[in-house]
Scaffold this motif. Sequence first.
Motif, mmCIF file in Angstrom:
data_model
loop_
_atom_site.group_PDB
_atom_site.id
_atom_site.type_symbol
_atom_site.label_atom_id
_atom_site.label_comp_id
_atom_site.label_asym_id
_atom_site.label_seq_id
_atom_site.Cartn_x
_atom_site.Cartn_y
_atom_site.Cartn_z
ATOM 1 N N TRP A 22 9.467 -2.988 -12.502
ATOM 2 C CA TRP A 22 8.954 -1.954 -11.844
ATOM 3 C C TRP A 22 7.951 -1.120 -12.616
ATOM 4 O O TRP A 22 6.860 -0.532 -11.922
ATOM 5 C CB TRP A 22 10.183 -1.102 -11.145
ATOM 6 C CG TRP A 22 11.051 -1.685 -10.586
ATOM 7 C CD1 TRP A 22 12.467 -1.961 -11.141
ATOM 8 C CD2 TRP A 22 10.882 -2.536 -9.350
ATOM 9 N NE1 TRP A 22 13.106 -2.580 -10.212
ATOM 10 C CE2 TRP A 22 12.217 -3.031 -9.020
ATOM 11 C CE3 TRP A 22 10.030 -2.709 -8.466
ATOM 12 C CZ2 TRP A 22 12.506 -4.005 -8.045
ATOM 13 C CZ3 TRP A 22 10.239 -3.679 -7.505
ATOM 14 C CH2 TRP A 22 11.404 -4.503 -7.146
ATOM 15 N N THR A 23 8.470 -0.971 -13.962
ATOM 16 C CA THR A 23 7.306 0.118 -14.706
ATOM 17 C C THR A 23 6.056 -0.884 -14.868
ATOM 18 O O THR A 23 5.267 -0.055 -15.374
ATOM 19 C CB THR A 23 7.972 0.452 -16.096
ATOM 20 O OG1 THR A 23 8.462 -0.581 -17.034
ATOM 21 C CG2 THR A 23 9.364 1.063 -15.499
ATOM 22 N N TYR B 7 -0.407 2.926 -3.335
ATOM 23 C CA TYR B 7 -1.710 3.330 -3.246
ATOM 24 C C TYR B 7 -2.005 4.656 -3.980
ATOM 25 O O TYR B 7 -3.163 5.009 -4.789
ATOM 26 C CB TYR B 7 -1.846 3.897 -1.645
ATOM 27 C CG TYR B 7 -3.544 4.560 -1.347
ATOM 28 C CD1 TYR B 7 -4.490 3.829 -1.410
ATOM 29 C CD2 TYR B 7 -3.173 5.492 -0.925
ATOM 30 C CE1 TYR B 7 -5.778 4.284 -1.448
ATOM 31 C CE2 TYR B 7 -4.593 6.337 -1.104
ATOM 32 C CZ TYR B 7 -5.927 5.751 -1.249
ATOM 33 O OH TYR B 7 -7.053 6.266 -0.963
ATOM 34 N N ALA C 138 3.685 -1.978 -13.454
ATOM 35 C CA ALA C 138 2.501 -1.987 -12.681
ATOM 36 C C ALA C 138 1.249 -1.233 -13.397
ATOM 37 O O ALA C 138 0.225 -1.513 -13.152
ATOM 38 C CB ALA C 138 2.967 -1.565 -11.234
ATOM 39 N N LEU C 139 1.613 -0.065 -13.611
ATOM 40 C CA LEU C 139 0.862 0.790 -14.167
ATOM 41 C C LEU C 139 -0.105 0.462 -15.194
ATOM 42 O O LEU C 139 -1.611 0.354 -15.155
ATOM 43 C CB LEU C 139 1.197 2.232 -14.603
ATOM 44 C CG LEU C 139 2.231 3.069 -13.589
ATOM 45 C CD1 LEU C 139 2.809 4.293 -14.274
ATOM 46 C CD2 LEU C 139 1.073 3.554 -12.468
ATOM 47 N N ILE C 140 0.548 -0.118 -16.311
ATOM 48 C CA ILE C 140 -0.368 -0.747 -17.378
ATOM 49 C C ILE C 140 -0.952 -1.934 -17.053
ATOM 50 O O ILE C 140 -2.029 -2.429 -17.561
ATOM 51 C CB ILE C 140 0.755 -0.686 -18.660
ATOM 52 C CG1 ILE C 140 0.015 -1.104 -20.064
ATOM 53 C CG2 ILE C 140 1.826 -2.059 -18.454
ATOM 54 C CD1 ILE C 140 -0.715 0.163 -20.606
ATOM 55 N N TYR D 181 -4.000 -1.161 -15.311
ATOM 56 C CA TYR D 181 -5.016 -0.510 -16.391
ATOM 57 C C TYR D 181 -5.723 -1.689 -17.264
ATOM 58 O O TYR D 181 -7.081 -1.763 -17.189
ATOM 59 C CB TYR D 181 -4.626 0.512 -17.217
ATOM 60 C CG TYR D 181 -5.484 1.392 -17.886
ATOM 61 C CD1 TYR D 181 -6.602 2.028 -17.451
ATOM 62 C CD2 TYR D 181 -5.452 1.181 -19.319
ATOM 63 C CE1 TYR D 181 -7.404 2.702 -18.243
ATOM 64 C CE2 TYR D 181 -6.333 1.945 -20.114
ATOM 65 C CZ TYR D 181 -7.161 2.722 -19.718
ATOM 66 O OH TYR D 181 -8.012 3.306 -20.422
ATOM 67 N N GLU E 104 16.549 -5.524 -16.961
ATOM 68 C CA GLU E 104 17.558 -4.418 -16.572
ATOM 69 C C GLU E 104 17.404 -4.720 -14.809
ATOM 70 O O GLU E 104 18.407 -4.701 -14.032
ATOM 71 C CB GLU E 104 17.220 -3.097 -16.526
ATOM 72 C CG GLU E 104 17.319 -2.584 -18.037
ATOM 73 C CD GLU E 104 15.986 -2.500 -18.733
ATOM 74 O OE1 GLU E 104 15.023 -3.224 -18.221
ATOM 75 O OE2 GLU E 104 15.787 -1.626 -19.598
ATOM 76 N N SER F 37 -0.799 6.081 -6.904
ATOM 77 C CA SER F 37 -1.000 5.799 -8.304
ATOM 78 C C SER F 37 -2.250 4.836 -8.545
ATOM 79 O O SER F 37 -3.106 4.949 -9.358
ATOM 80 C CB SER F 37 0.253 5.177 -8.891
ATOM 81 O OG SER F 37 0.716 3.954 -8.701
ATOM 82 N N HIS F 38 -2.083 3.930 -8.079
ATOM 83 C CA HIS F 38 -3.444 2.841 -8.187
ATOM 84 C C HIS F 38 -4.633 3.523 -7.874
ATOM 85 O O HIS F 38 -5.546 3.159 -8.520
ATOM 86 C CB HIS F 38 -3.057 1.599 -7.404
ATOM 87 C CG HIS F 38 -1.913 0.750 -7.846
ATOM 88 N ND1 HIS F 38 -0.715 1.122 -8.373
ATOM 89 C CD2 HIS F 38 -1.604 -0.560 -7.977
ATOM 90 C CE1 HIS F 38 0.086 0.314 -8.466
ATOM 91 N NE2 HIS F 38 -0.451 -0.787 -8.541
ATOM 92 N N GLY G 208 0.850 -1.211 0.185
ATOM 93 C CA GLY G 208 -0.020 -0.030 0.011
ATOM 94 C C GLY G 208 0.970 1.325 0.139
ATOM 95 O O GLY G 208 0.319 2.256 -0.726
ATOM 96 N N GLU G 209 2.004 1.416 0.725
ATOM 97 C CA GLU G 209 2.649 2.594 1.016
ATOM 98 C C GLU G 209 3.360 2.931 -0.470
ATOM 99 O O GLU G 209 3.623 4.125 -0.614
ATOM 100 C CB GLU G 209 3.624 2.309 2.016
ATOM 101 C CG GLU G 209 4.894 1.596 1.782
ATOM 102 C CD GLU G 209 4.539 -0.110 2.145
ATOM 103 O OE1 GLU G 209 3.391 -0.264 2.042
ATOM 104 O OE2 GLU G 209 5.434 -0.756 2.111
ATOM 105 N N GLU H 54 8.121 -3.296 -20.779
ATOM 106 C CA GLU H 54 8.325 -2.694 -19.459
ATOM 107 C C GLU H 54 8.992 -3.588 -18.685
ATOM 108 O O GLU H 54 9.562 -4.853 -19.034
ATOM 109 C CB GLU H 54 6.776 -2.807 -18.998
ATOM 110 C CG GLU H 54 5.554 -2.276 -19.520
ATOM 111 C CD GLU H 54 5.824 -0.840 -19.504
ATOM 112 O OE1 GLU H 54 6.144 -0.180 -18.583
ATOM 113 O OE2 GLU H 54 4.998 -0.064 -20.361
ATOM 114 N N ASN H 55 9.700 -2.949 -17.597
ATOM 115 C CA ASN H 55 10.585 -3.664 -16.638
ATOM 116 C C ASN H 55 9.784 -4.094 -15.322
ATOM 117 O O ASN H 55 8.291 -3.901 -15.107
ATOM 118 C CB ASN H 55 11.846 -3.415 -16.308
ATOM 119 C CG ASN H 55 11.618 -1.943 -15.664
ATOM 120 O OD1 ASN H 55 10.852 -1.874 -14.732
ATOM 121 N ND2 ASN H 55 12.731 -1.321 -16.118
#
Lengths: 380, 380
Positions: B251-252, B59, B254-256, B259, B207, B61-62, B55-56, B248-249
């Motif tokens: 870490w990146t 939260y 998550a966002l896509i 969605y 990476e 961005s999500h 969560g920390e 994407e790697n």
Amino acid sequence: MQYNAFGQNATPYSIGNTYKIHSKILKEDRSYILELPSSYKTSKAKYPILVLLDGEISYHSHSGILKQMTEGRQIPEMIIVAITNVDRVRDYTPTNYLTNLNGSSAVDNHKTSGGSAEFLKFMEEELLPKIEKTYRTSAFKTLVGISHGGLLVGSAFLSKETSFNAFVSMDPSFWWDNQYLIKQLENTDLNQIKDKRIYVSTADKFENFDRIPHVFTTNINSQENFNTTLKNKGFSPNQVAFEYFKEENHWTVALISLYQGMQFIYKGLKMKNAQESTLEEIITYYKTYYNGEFLPPENEINAIGYYHLKNDIKKALPFFKLNVSNYPTSSNAFDSLGEVYMGSGDKEKALKNYKESLRLNPKNANAKKIIEQLSAKKNN
Amino acid sequence: MQYNAFGQNATPYSIGNTYKIHSKILKEDRSYILELPSSYKTSKAKYPILVLLDGEISYHSHSGILKQMTEGRQIPEMIIVAITNVDRVRDYTPTNYLTNLNGSSAVDNHKTSGGSAEFLKFMEEELLPKIEKTYRTSAFKTLVGISHGGLLVGSAFLSKETSFNAFVSMDPSFWWDNQYLIKQLENTDLNQIKDKRIYVSTADKFENFDRIPHVFTTNINSQENFNTTLKNKGFSPNQVAFEYFKEENHWTVALISLYQGMQFIYKGLKMKNAQESTLEEIITYYKTYYNGEFLPPENEINAIGYYHLKNDIKKALPFFKLNVSNYPTSSNAFDSLGEVYMGSGDKEKALKNYKESLRLNPKNANAKKIIEQLSAKKNN
């Protein structure tokens, strides 16, 4: 929005602060939400500014996406400034135009339209100077908006007085007043805009346009027209991206546009094949990237330094030296340089750099330990 | 995180509250960030729950992405509960396993691993009951996590005791302990999981995996193995999505993933060709969608009602009646039904429904005006 069911136990989760500014130009008080980058407090670096329009709608999701993109190193840390609305039709439109996209009368809802020149002036002469006076900012600025906000992004892009370098315009209302903006673009000197970078997205679903395909087409056509006109003027294809989202509509397109748009804006910030390039090539590259607005990124240069360190300490050293020169307040840059001197046996220079690293970050336990070891040996 | 440079003028921008709960199962205090949907305070509806792990980090961005997807009607309103970490290696892993993904010893960093059964118990027996007791919740629950958090999502998916219906597992650590989870999946009864829906994403860039391709491949293989095993068991291909992100790697992604994943979880909530379907077909459809966890969406039924109203008031009426029956606290549902009765000349029923609409929302100016008109006519 937030309903607090058991207040005694609840701590608000805050992601920035709302500030007020009085605008003499707009003759009213304005508000903006601002968040500083995570590293702001502990570093002395200067940060680019990103301005978000429609702040009360966009800020939560957009700042979240930007924060996570920053942590994933897709974009650099930025100071985010989200301007909230008083009258978005007034502020975001270039002319007083009393007709809706579907051709119906907009005497009421477009009554105040045509104030974008004043709003741009407010940003340039009041808001940005205040931000720049209050915080450590670099000169690089990005403007992000959707719909009428995307139209304002277009107007800023064409404005002679703009200090923005990069523009993200999401499903913009370029249809406004018989494509007024495209006529403006036709009359704009290429030299005035050629160093800027602009991303324009288009949504393909028309549910939100009264389910009338021809209305929707009018909007898309204006965006394609903008893109074609820009390229016909001789604007570099590398400086403009035009992205078409088949599955998104006018409202849903924002999230994916921001994600793709920001990657386009910062494309090249991480130099390709930097690991195989000489230090001179890297320095030259960053002098041309956005006219030298960005220094070679500290973490990239550090990584290349360590890459060379495995085989050739002489080749590695200048990379670490570059970082302490570019980032004189970075504890880690001095720590790395100290490590290189340790490896080459130059204990005096190692000690000097570890000391500077510890001074910049008194919590650097590694530096502390090595300084103690080196000092102990000296005294033996 | 937030550095307040001129406090006198700053108002914190809050997007939820942090709450504490004491866990007898975990023998410690835990925190979670919670945000109620925009409509919570003004409606009496029950809302699905979405639980976010890490969560920390997740939260901000999500919750922003989910909020904007809700406003774009891609997903329904939900109560978001983001659990913050105490020891994520302990809580998210199913076994005590002391080896890193790259084969090196993890005696230190995996020391506490193997506590996921206890953590799942905490969610099911302590956290969710508290949320359900405090707020108006429906039975539908979604769990979202990345990396080790994605592994926990996998464990929850296979748990006999889980009350979650939908699962978003982003670039999960399915490699853990020689693919322990896949062995668990092999031994799981299909009937136990067949009504659930799961989305798994994979990042293609390595990476972040020590730049060692074979380590990276181990991770991807475990995810593909999960997908294949699931399908070989006879799990419906419509209930699982496996998405591969080339650019994407770890870490990146998550966002896509969030969605795309949330769109997959709620695929079908908006029934295809509903406008051309009979009311009975629509009702039957929603009885089978997630075993009837969702009523036909109010706004969709309302739109179909208005669609029929243009040609055939008799055909339209049952749709508006369905909405007041399904959403007895919706002012707008009664307002619409009142409008239909007005159109058909049944002023008595129109008045009754407008009155109920106004009672539910005293700010409904339209209902107020029509009630006054109808009452005035009555008295003449």
